[in-house]
Every structure is written in structure tokens, then in C-alpha cells.
Design a protein around this motif. Structure first.
Motif, PDB file in Angstrom:
ATOM      1  N   PHE A  97       3.225   4.147   0.982  1.00 46.23           N
ATOM      2  CA  PHE A  97       4.454   4.560   1.671  1.00 46.23           C
ATOM      3  C   PHE A  97       4.724   3.593   2.825  1.00 46.23           C
ATOM      4  O   PHE A  97       3.786   3.060   3.431  1.00 46.23           O
ATOM      5  CB  PHE A  97       4.302   5.986   2.210  1.00 46.23           C
ATOM      6  CG  PHE A  97       4.627   7.046   1.190  1.00 46.23           C
ATOM      7  CD1 PHE A  97       3.693   7.422   0.232  1.00 46.23           C
ATOM      8  CD2 PHE A  97       5.875   7.640   1.174  1.00 46.23           C
ATOM      9  CE1 PHE A  97       4.011   8.378  -0.724  1.00 46.23           C
ATOM     10  CE2 PHE A  97       6.195   8.593   0.225  1.00 46.23           C
ATOM     11  CZ  PHE A  97       5.262   8.978  -0.728  1.00 46.23           C
ATOM     12  N   ASP A  98       6.000   3.408   3.137  1.00 51.33           N
ATOM     13  CA  ASP A  98       6.344   2.580   4.291  1.00 51.33           C
ATOM     14  C   ASP A  98       5.979   3.306   5.579  1.00 51.33           C
ATOM     15  O   ASP A  98       5.515   2.695   6.540  1.00 51.33           O
ATOM     16  CB  ASP A  98       7.839   2.244   4.275  1.00 51.33           C
ATOM     17  CG  ASP A  98       8.211   1.416   3.061  1.00 51.33           C
ATOM     18  OD1 ASP A  98       9.143   1.819   2.322  1.00 51.33           O
ATOM     19  OD2 ASP A  98       7.522   0.395   2.811  1.00 51.33           O
ATOM     20  N   LEU A  99       6.190   4.628   5.567  1.00 50.00           N
ATOM     21  CA  LEU A  99       5.881   5.434   6.745  1.00 50.00           C
ATOM     22  C   LEU A  99       5.544   6.857   6.318  1.00 50.00           C
ATOM     23  O   LEU A  99       6.230   7.427   5.462  1.00 50.00           O
ATOM     24  CB  LEU A  99       7.076   5.472   7.702  1.00 50.00           C
ATOM     25  CG  LEU A  99       6.941   6.367   8.931  1.00 50.00           C
ATOM     26  CD1 LEU A  99       5.859   5.871   9.879  1.00 50.00           C
ATOM     27  CD2 LEU A  99       8.279   6.473   9.684  1.00 50.00           C
ATOM     28  N   GLU A 137      11.126  -2.992   9.149  1.00 54.39           N
ATOM     29  CA  GLU A 137      10.074  -3.746   8.461  1.00 54.39           C
ATOM     30  C   GLU A 137      10.169  -3.522   6.947  1.00 54.39           C
ATOM     31  O   GLU A 137      10.128  -4.457   6.160  1.00 54.39           O
ATOM     32  CB  GLU A 137       8.691  -3.307   8.962  1.00 54.39           C
ATOM     33  CG  GLU A 137       7.519  -3.982   8.261  1.00 54.39           C
ATOM     34  CD  GLU A 137       6.208  -3.289   8.594  1.00 54.39           C
ATOM     35  OE1 GLU A 137       5.512  -3.762   9.509  1.00 54.39           O
ATOM     36  OE2 GLU A 137       5.906  -2.246   7.957  1.00 54.39           O
ATOM     37  N   ALA A 138      10.343  -2.271   6.566  1.00 53.94           N
ATOM     38  CA  ALA A 138      10.414  -1.945   5.130  1.00 53.94           C
ATOM     39  C   ALA A 138      11.639  -2.581   4.487  1.00 53.94           C
ATOM     40  O   ALA A 138      11.534  -3.163   3.402  1.00 53.94           O
ATOM     41  CB  ALA A 138      10.446  -0.431   4.960  1.00 53.94           C
ATOM     42  N   MET A 139      12.778  -2.496   5.163  1.00 54.16           N
ATOM     43  CA  MET A 139      14.003  -3.080   4.593  1.00 54.16           C
ATOM     44  C   MET A 139      13.859  -4.593   4.458  1.00 54.16           C
ATOM     45  O   MET A 139      14.225  -5.170   3.432  1.00 54.16           O
ATOM     46  CB  MET A 139      15.205  -2.727   5.476  1.00 54.16           C
ATOM     47  CG  MET A 139      15.613  -1.268   5.462  1.00 54.16           C
ATOM     48  SD  MET A 139      15.905  -0.613   3.803  1.00 54.16           S
ATOM     49  CE  MET A 139      17.283  -1.622   3.254  1.00 54.16           C
ATOM     50  N   THR A 140      13.263  -5.226   5.465  1.00 52.47           N
ATOM     51  CA  THR A 140      13.102  -6.693   5.437  1.00 52.47           C
ATOM     52  C   THR A 140      12.124  -7.114   4.341  1.00 52.47           C
ATOM     53  O   THR A 140      12.395  -8.030   3.561  1.00 52.47           O
ATOM     54  CB  THR A 140      12.571  -7.178   6.808  1.00 52.47           C
ATOM     55  OG1 THR A 140      13.415  -6.668   7.829  1.00 52.47           O
ATOM     56  CG2 THR A 140      12.502  -8.697   6.860  1.00 52.47           C
ATOM     57  N   GLN A 141      10.986  -6.405   4.262  1.00 49.62           N
ATOM     58  CA  GLN A 141       9.915  -6.838   3.354  1.00 49.62           C
ATOM     59  C   GLN A 141      10.028  -6.257   1.950  1.00 49.62           C
ATOM     60  O   GLN A 141       9.572  -6.863   0.992  1.00 49.62           O
ATOM     61  CB  GLN A 141       8.558  -6.480   3.956  1.00 49.62           C
ATOM     62  CG  GLN A 141       8.279  -7.223   5.266  1.00 49.62           C
ATOM     63  CD  GLN A 141       6.932  -6.871   5.868  1.00 49.62           C
ATOM     64  OE1 GLN A 141       6.116  -6.179   5.239  1.00 49.62           O
ATOM     65  NE2 GLN A 141       6.704  -7.314   7.099  1.00 49.62           N
ATOM     66  N   ARG A 142      10.669  -5.046   1.820  1.00 43.52           N
ATOM     67  CA  ARG A 142      10.644  -4.400   0.513  1.00 43.52           C
ATOM     68  C   ARG A 142      12.018  -3.917   0.052  1.00 43.52           C
ATOM     69  O   ARG A 142      12.145  -3.318  -1.018  1.00 43.52           O
ATOM     70  CB  ARG A 142       9.627  -3.256   0.529  1.00 43.52           C
ATOM     71  CG  ARG A 142       8.188  -3.777   0.664  1.00 43.52           C
ATOM     72  CD  ARG A 142       7.167  -2.688   0.870  1.00 43.52           C
ATOM     73  NE  ARG A 142       7.207  -2.114   2.196  1.00 43.52           N
ATOM     74  CZ  ARG A 142       6.610  -2.619   3.269  1.00 43.52           C
ATOM     75  NH1 ARG A 142       5.948  -3.778   3.165  1.00 43.52           N
ATOM     76  NH2 ARG A 142       6.662  -2.025   4.440  1.00 43.52           N
ATOM     77  N   GLY A 143      13.025  -4.093   0.912  1.00 42.94           N
ATOM     78  CA  GLY A 143      14.400  -3.817   0.475  1.00 42.94           C
ATOM     79  C   GLY A 143      14.776  -2.351   0.389  1.00 42.94           C
ATOM     80  O   GLY A 143      15.873  -2.008  -0.067  1.00 42.94           O
TER      81      GLY A 143
END
Ligand code: 6PG
Length: 239
Positions: free
Chosen positions: A137-139, A28-34
């Protein structure tokens, strides 16, 4: 609050589910925030997860991941009670994470309040949050102690009242080992996260778990005060 509570008969099943949850957050983080900005937890419960992340990968490239820590014991890295010192050989030494992406709490800085401010500045800079803004934070990975503490937010601690600072210095706890001063994320930072993942072995924590998983936040159970804007997942090993 969207909360998901899952129970497992044994820690290895919990660890497998935790790896899946980390992968979901990373994707999710990579898709939405790179990139993937994660805060690790101390304690024994997540160590098998860190080993699995190093061995099997976790859904984001090592060079696109920033590893922070949600709390730390104010002892030197070489001290066996230091969380970064425990995690590094498991997760960082075996993997190509760029050194610049590994962000331990600055235990060498004194006074402790200055160490907390320094780490807050590093979080703000990395997550691009200005004064007064709460970075997300993403997680954030968390555990819970038998007294209901999480990160290094202990029952009755003034740090629980913090509404402005993201990182606080707290005195040595009297309720749990190790009895050493700490640095810890505060509730505003924990509750701003996109995802929070609790890993807890129930043995010896049954009463605290009941309070933490209750519908209403319990001021005497810091783990129950973690109610993030985003997704909250509790993985509990009952065996
Ligand atoms: C610490 C942790 C602490 C931990 C709990 C649970 O530094 O001690 O951050 O909050 O998560 O004490 O520890 P266990 O997983 O070992 O039960």
C-alpha cells in the motif's frame, strides 16, 4: 526502520499534521506509481482527518485514489459500529471518488474466513500482487487502543502469528468495545507498506503508547509490531 514520532498538545494540531502527511504520501505515490492506494483506519481519531481530506483535498485526484479499509467490524453497513458506514458520509458522499475506487470490507459475506479471502483477492488484484507476493500500500492509516491493539489485531490474537494471509477473520475482542467479530489486515501486509501513519490520542493509552513507542517490539502490544519496510510516523495528541 525509519520512524518519526511527533506529539501535539491538541487533536486539531494533530489532524493538520496528519493531512500534511497524507499529502506527502499521495504526492509520492502519484509521482512514482501514478495512483494512490490507501487503507483507512476505524476509530474516532481519524474522523477529523477524513473531513479535512474531503474539504481541502489530500494531494491526489479523487479518481486516482483507491480507498481500502485496514479492518472492519463484522456488522451491517447500517449498524453504527460499522467503520465504512461511519466514514462514507464524511469522506465519500461529499467527494467525487468513483464508486469503483471505494473498497469496503465485504461484511455481508459468510463465513468470515471467506470474507477475508475475498478482500485479500481484491487487494491482490488492485495492487497486482501474485500468489506469495506481499502487495505494498502507498499509505496505511492506523490507530491504537488502550490495550495496545491496532487495526483489529488484539493482544494474544492468533492473527498476530499470521505469515501468509493478508487479511484475517478474528473473533470478537474481550478487551475493547465493540465486542463483535472483525476482519483485519495482518502484520505481513501492514509491514510491507510504503508508509504507515498512526494517529493516537494519548489519554487513557499512556502505558500502551510507552510500549508501542519502545525500541523493541513487544509481542503483547500489537501496535509495536508494526515496523514497516517504508516510513513509519506516529502522531500523538497529549492534550
Ligand atoms: C477499530 C479500529 C481500532 C482503532 C483503535 C483506536 O475498528 O476500532 O480500527 O484499531 O483504531 O481502537 O480507536 P480511537 O481512535 O477511537 O481511540
Amino acid at each position: 526502520m525509519n520512524r518519526d514520532i511527533r506529539r501535539f498538545a491538541a487533536m486539531d494540531a494533530l489532524t493538520a499534521a496528519a493531512l500534511d502527511a497524507v499529502r506527502e504520501a499521495a504526492r509520492e505515490a502519484m509521482t512514482q506509481r501514478g495512483r494512490f492506494v490507501v487503507a483507512l483506519s476505524g476509530g474516532s481519531s481519524p474522523l477529523a482527518l477524513y473531513a479535512a481530506m474531503a474539504r481541502e483535498g489530500y494531494g491526489a485526484p479523487f479518481d486516482a485514489t483507491h480507498f481500502f479499509f485496514g479492518d472492519e467490524r463484522l456488522v451491517p453497513v447500517a449498524d453504527r459500529r460499522n467503520t465504512f458506514g461511519t466514514v462514507a458520509p464524511i469522506l465519500f458522499t461529499p467527494t467525487p471518488v468513483p464508486v469503483g475506487n471505494i473498497r469496503p470490507m465485504p461484511v455481508e459475506i459468510r463465513p468470515a474466513e471467506l470474507a477475508a479471502e475475498t478482500y485479500e483477492a481484491e487487494i491482490r488484484e488492485t495492487l497486482g500482487a501474485g500468489p506469495g507476493e506481499i502487495p505494498r500500500f502507498d499509505l496505511i492509516l492506523l490507530g491504537m487502543g488502550p490495550d495496545g491493539h491496532t487495526a483489529s489485531l488484539f493482544p494474544g490474537s492468533p492473527a498476530l502469528e499470521e505469515t501468509r494471509r493478508l487479511v484475517a477473520a478474528v473473533p470478537a475482542p474481550t478487551t475493547v468495545e465493540p465486542h463483535v467479530p472483525r476482519l483485519t489486515f495482518t502484520l505481513p501486509l501492514l509491514n510491507a507498506a510504503h508508509r504507515v501513519l498512526f494517529l493516537a490520542a494519548a489519554k487513557g493509552k499512556e502505558q500502551a503508547l510507552e510500549r508501542a513507542l519502545g525500541d523493541a517490539p513487544d509481542p503483547d502490544t500489537p501496535a509495536s509490531l508494526v515496523r514497516p519496510q517504508g516510513a513509519l510516523t506516529w502522531l500523538v495528541a497529549t492534550g
